[in-house]
Design a protein around this motif. Sequence first.
Motif, mmCIF file in Angstrom:
data_model
loop_
_atom_site.group_PDB
_atom_site.id
_atom_site.type_symbol
_atom_site.label_atom_id
_atom_site.label_comp_id
_atom_site.label_asym_id
_atom_site.label_seq_id
_atom_site.Cartn_x
_atom_site.Cartn_y
_atom_site.Cartn_z
ATOM 1 N N SER A 176 12.133 8.275 7.605
ATOM 2 C CA SER A 176 13.263 9.200 7.651
ATOM 3 C C SER A 176 12.754 10.613 7.393
ATOM 4 O O SER A 176 11.887 10.821 6.532
ATOM 5 N N ARG A 193 15.588 9.555 11.955
ATOM 6 C CA ARG A 193 15.039 8.257 11.575
ATOM 7 C C ARG A 193 14.249 7.703 12.749
ATOM 8 O O ARG A 193 14.742 7.657 13.869
ATOM 9 N N GLU A 225 7.470 -0.002 10.470
ATOM 10 C CA GLU A 225 7.959 0.722 9.303
ATOM 11 C C GLU A 225 8.953 1.783 9.751
ATOM 12 O O GLU A 225 8.748 2.437 10.786
ATOM 13 N N SER A 263 8.847 7.013 4.095
ATOM 14 C CA SER A 263 9.001 5.610 4.472
ATOM 15 C C SER A 263 10.179 5.023 3.692
ATOM 16 O O SER A 263 10.187 5.050 2.460
ATOM 17 N N VAL A 264 11.169 4.498 4.426
ATOM 18 C CA VAL A 264 12.378 4.006 3.760
ATOM 19 C C VAL A 264 12.504 2.480 3.793
ATOM 20 O O VAL A 264 13.218 1.902 2.978
ATOM 21 N N SER A 265 11.822 1.834 4.722
ATOM 22 C CA SER A 265 11.883 0.365 4.753
ATOM 23 C C SER A 265 10.735 -0.173 5.598
ATOM 24 O O SER A 265 10.138 0.538 6.406
ATOM 25 N N ARG A 266 10.451 -1.461 5.366
ATOM 26 C CA ARG A 266 9.359 -2.125 6.066
ATOM 27 C C ARG A 266 9.873 -3.414 6.677
ATOM 28 O O ARG A 266 10.580 -4.196 6.020
ATOM 29 N N GLY A 267 9.584 -3.642 7.965
ATOM 30 C CA GLY A 267 10.014 -4.856 8.649
ATOM 31 C C GLY A 267 8.844 -5.656 9.164
ATOM 32 O O GLY A 267 7.685 -5.346 8.884
#
Length: 383
Positions: free
Chosen positions: A35, A53, A32, A24-28
């Motif tokens: 990558s 990704r 999520e 998990s590289v980022s959360r919006g």
Amino acid sequence: MSEALHPLQLGSFKAWLTQHGWESVSRGQVGELFSFDVAGSSEITTSDDPGTRVGIPDDLGSDPEITAGVIERIARAMRREVSSIRHFVASPLRDQVELHLKGERLKAGAVPLDVAAEALKNSRRLFSSSGTSALAPGWTVARRYRREAQDLAKETELGHTKDGSFVFPFYVPLNRDRVATLFDVSETKIEPFERRTTRTLATGLQTARSLVERDVEGLSDEELNIASSVGLTKELCSSLHLMLTSEVIDEVQVNFEWSPAFGATNSLPTEIVIPRSERRQLKKLKRRLSQSEPVVSKVYSGTIRSIGHVDDDIGLYSITLDTSYKQEAAQLEVLLSKQQHDMAWPWYTDRATVVVQGTAARSLGQLRMDRPDRIEAWTDALF
């Protein structure tokens, strides 16, 4: 899919991705971004491949078109069949068991019909006998097949074979009882009967693989008792023997892909290979297990439900084992020394299969064992 995934199921699917090289590289606001860890994967993928990704929406499953796109991107990045990923999205609470028939003569692209039929018939027998052994361990199942085990064998799904191979993928549902999915992530995740069955099948197969490399006739009754407590039965040996009967089969390989929904699975086998050259040994082991079981101190096996201390002043500790007693699921409290407690702690966190030997008795309505004669985690080295 007609409805969104249950949030806990979505969490299990994300845990599965993490176990298989995704990060998990980022959360919006709507989901999520994951990558694919190319460096940590054995798959051949380029780092600039846009397929590495993938965004996972919080409502994954509610829109069939978006869900299909997510599945395809994950499958492309991992170099997997789309159908295998779809199974984990549609129902992450599954264990996958793949039976491979392997042999030089199979490379022509065909297998005798009776060989394929024998493999499927004995696969069902493996599930039925393992499910029975999970609740009522013994050298042989004989006529003691449990209805729960037979029902599970019927409900296990067979997926598509892979192109150019004789691989039979079986999907074992772990959420037949919907209530089983409604646990909080901080709570102890008690394994359902279906996982106990696949766990017993895996440890039983690996135990058989270990024992056929030894002098089967020289195995002690105690060793066979311990082996039967983790899933080895006459019926399991018989099924493997029958699958290897045809000369076109050089070996049978069984792969396990474990759902992460019920905790760590690193202690469980993922690949077991039984070569045709071991047929004679399997037959000997089957014959040994056909004999009358001796009367010895009882052996129990299962995962640790809880671990803690009873009395710090005298250094008395305990574990509670999810096991079986008189052919029924049971909980067994085992009293331990501090050294045994320290040894058992990683078994608890790893969700390992634990084997204890000793005399158990009912005390105040609870099954209890004082100071076991033997306690250790199941591994290939146990035998």
